[in-house]
Design an enzyme around this catalytic site. Structure first.
Site, PDB file in Angstrom:
ATOM      1  N   PHE A 294       0.870  -1.177   0.000  1.00 25.14           N
ATOM      2  CA  PHE A 294       0.000   0.000   0.000  1.00 25.14           C
ATOM      3  C   PHE A 294       0.910   1.231   0.000  1.00 25.14           C
ATOM      4  O   PHE A 294       1.845   1.305   0.802  1.00 25.14           O
ATOM      5  CB  PHE A 294      -0.894  -0.026   1.238  1.00 25.14           C
ATOM      6  CG  PHE A 294      -1.971   1.021   1.221  1.00 25.14           C
ATOM      7  CD1 PHE A 294      -3.154   0.807   0.522  1.00 25.14           C
ATOM      8  CD2 PHE A 294      -1.815   2.218   1.890  1.00 25.14           C
ATOM      9  CE1 PHE A 294      -4.160   1.768   0.495  1.00 25.14           C
ATOM     10  CE2 PHE A 294      -2.813   3.190   1.876  1.00 25.14           C
ATOM     11  CZ  PHE A 294      -3.982   2.962   1.175  1.00 25.14           C
TER      12      PHE A 294
ATOM     13  N   TYR B 283     -11.065   1.536  10.598  1.00 18.36           N
ATOM     14  CA  TYR B 283     -12.277   1.832   9.807  1.00 18.36           C
ATOM     15  C   TYR B 283     -12.578   0.808   8.726  1.00 18.36           C
ATOM     16  O   TYR B 283     -13.521   0.958   7.983  1.00 18.36           O
ATOM     17  CB  TYR B 283     -12.202   3.239   9.200  1.00 18.36           C
ATOM     18  CG  TYR B 283     -10.969   3.506   8.352  1.00 18.36           C
ATOM     19  CD1 TYR B 283     -10.895   3.061   7.045  1.00 18.36           C
ATOM     20  CD2 TYR B 283      -9.888   4.217   8.869  1.00 18.36           C
ATOM     21  CE1 TYR B 283      -9.774   3.310   6.269  1.00 18.36           C
ATOM     22  CE2 TYR B 283      -8.763   4.473   8.100  1.00 18.36           C
ATOM     23  CZ  TYR B 283      -8.710   4.016   6.798  1.00 18.36           C
ATOM     24  OH  TYR B 283      -7.600   4.250   6.039  1.00 18.36           O
TER      25      TYR B 283
HETATM   26  C1  LIG Z   1      -6.062   1.286   4.277  1.00 16.22           C
HETATM   27  C2  LIG Z   1      -4.614   1.050   4.432  1.00 16.22           C
HETATM   28  C3  LIG Z   1      -3.820   1.963   5.129  1.00 16.22           C
HETATM   29  C4  LIG Z   1      -4.413   3.253   5.624  1.00 16.22           C
HETATM   30  O1  LIG Z   1      -3.507   4.075   6.275  1.00 16.22           O
HETATM   31  P1  LIG Z   1      -4.012   5.339   7.099  1.00 16.22           P
HETATM   32  O2  LIG Z   1      -2.789   6.059   7.452  1.00 16.22           O
HETATM   33  O3  LIG Z   1      -4.717   4.802   8.317  1.00 16.22           O
HETATM   34  O4  LIG Z   1      -4.923   6.124   6.223  1.00 16.22           O
HETATM   35  C5  LIG Z   1      -2.487   1.649   5.339  1.00 16.22           C
HETATM   36  N1  LIG Z   1      -1.963   0.479   4.874  1.00 16.22           N
HETATM   37  C6  LIG Z   1      -2.715  -0.417   4.192  1.00 16.22           C
HETATM   38  C7  LIG Z   1      -2.113  -1.701   3.740  1.00 16.22           C
HETATM   39  C8  LIG Z   1      -4.054  -0.149   3.931  1.00 16.22           C
HETATM   40  O5  LIG Z   1      -4.784  -1.018   3.250  1.00 16.22           O
END
Ligand SMILES: *Cc1c(COP(=O)(O)O)cnc(C)c1O
Length: 421
Positions: A134, A231
């Protein structure tokens, strides 16, 4: 086409009748007639959260005001919410804290882990992650490496299939996400952690697409550090706080650099010198967002009386039923399913590649089926087990079949890109 497939509707209903989690759907405030295949992106509203938010707003904030930090135990929420998450990830108490976002928590963990490594063996200077992680994970790692460029810290992004070869004695930290947000590919946490430990590499696991659906035993698997999302499968609401895990054995030496007052040993002494709290609470930085945290706290009650194994089994059941229905409707020839076929190698979503994936997703949404589009060409379909019915999967595939065979996705209205996709 619809007639011969009637038996599949009957079979969907039969599966719903034998689903032990079927009644859990009642805990959610879902719009009627909507099939929600996006619980892995934003979990739906729970009735418990809705009630709790009303109470926090009108009574705790509206009436009791600042007294609620004590009378409603606002100040303890980062710990008390974390204690509800701990059993879902296989963590004994005092190792999890609920705060901030995954991005911010990753910064704390990466910096803390690197500090530990550089102090012990200054030759270890590499952070290894995957190319297809991600993006925020890679961005945070790169930002930290830039900050530490004087120490020659580097980030190496390697292919998922090359991770094992990339583990060598100059690696400080391995940062991986268990379930790939796009493809659903799943790493074997226990195996990779053990391999990394053979080289004395510290491992950080991102559990964004795992917590609340995948069976996790962080303690038993000797995981060092982890982060997860509030979330997604935990249904905490938009922007709900994330969580972080620091294994008990690391807590004495672990120090994170966002030394905010909430991580101070005595925040209300207002001492000019920073003194970290002992244990997991030193990972706190600033004041928690109480509205969000209260919603997450309430939503976690939905997990009472269910085991993660039951959730996992149902998620896999729904996923496999979806793939079966795609085949029955000849849709497997229209899309390329890029998710692993083997159950053990995937998470609870399926990724279908299609040239018109964005427009197909928009057309599906217009027909009351919500899924995700992920660039460049993926229709991502999530199977959150707490509220989805097998019949929902049937309805969704039937609608998808119509959209694809009638080429409804070619309509101009479905081809307008929005800000958030
Ligand atoms: C959704 C997601 C995030 C989200 O990160 P935030 O900082 O909480 O917005 C991070 N890593 C992965 C793998 C995700 O799928």
């Amino acid at each position: 086409m619809t007639e011969p497939l009637q038996h599949l509707l009957t079979e969907s209903k039969r599966r719903d009748r034998s689903d032990i989690l079927f009644e859990k759907r009642q805990a959610f405030d879902l719009p009627a007639d909507l099939v929600y295949l996006d619980g892995n992106s934003l979990g739906p509203l729970t009735l418990a959260a809705k009630q709790r938010i009303e109470q926090v707003v009108s009574k705790e904030w509206g009436h009791d005001l600042i007294r609620s930090w004590n009378t409603a135990n606002w100040i303890d929420l980062p710990v008390s919410v974390a204690e509800k998450i701990a059993p879902l990830i296989g963590a004994a108490p005092h190792q999890v804290i609920c705060c901030d976002s995954i991005s911010v928590n990753l910064f704390k963990l990466l910096a803390g882990a690197l500090r530990q490594c550089l102090a012990l063996t200054p030759v270890r200077r590499r952070i290894v992650t995957t190319v297809d992680n991600f993006p925020t994970d890679g961005y945070i790692a790169q930002g930290l490496a830039d900050l530490l460029s004087e120490h020659d810290v580097k980030v190496d992004c390697v292919a998922e299939t090359d991770i094992e070869q990339a583990l060598s004695d100059d690696v400080a930290v391995l940062l991986l996400t268990e379930v790939n947000f796009r493809t659903g590919y799943r790493f074997d946490i226990q195996k990779i952690t053990a391999l990394a430990h053979q080289h004395n590499i510290l491992v950080i696991w991102d559990l964004a697409h795992s917590a609340g659906v995948m069976p996790l035993s962080l303690d038993e698997w000797h995981v060092d550090f982890a982060v997860g999302c509030g979330y997604k499968y935990l249904n905490g609401g938009p922007g709900a706080p994330a969580f972080m895990y620091v294994a008990a054995r690391h807590q004495a030496q672990f120090r994170q650099p966002l030394q905010g007052w909430m991580g101070h040993a005595k925040p209300f002494d207002f001492d000019a010198t920073y003194q970290p709290q002992s244990g997991i609470k030193q990972s706190l930085a600033g004041t928690p967002g109480i509205l969000s945290m209260a919603a997450l706290d309430a939503s976690l009650s939905v997990f009472d009386s269910v085991s993660v194994n039951q959730l996992y089994e149902k998620a896999m059941g729904l996923t496999e039923w979806f793939v079966e229905l795609l085949e029955a409707h000849q849709l497997h020839t229209q899309f390329t399913n890029i998710s692993p076929r083997q159950r053990a190698q995937r998470g609870a979503h399926v990724a279908l590649a299609h040239e018109h994936a964005y427009a197909i997703c928009q057309a599906w949404i217009a027909d009351n089926v919500i899924a995700d589009f992920r660039a460049p060409n993926i229709l991502r379909v999530g199977f959150s087990p707490l509220f989805l019915r097998y019949e929902d999967v049937y309805i969704a595939v039937k609608k998808l079949h119509r959209i694809v065979t009638q080429q409804q996705y070619l309509n101009a209205e479905f081809n307008v890109k929005q800000g958030v996709t």
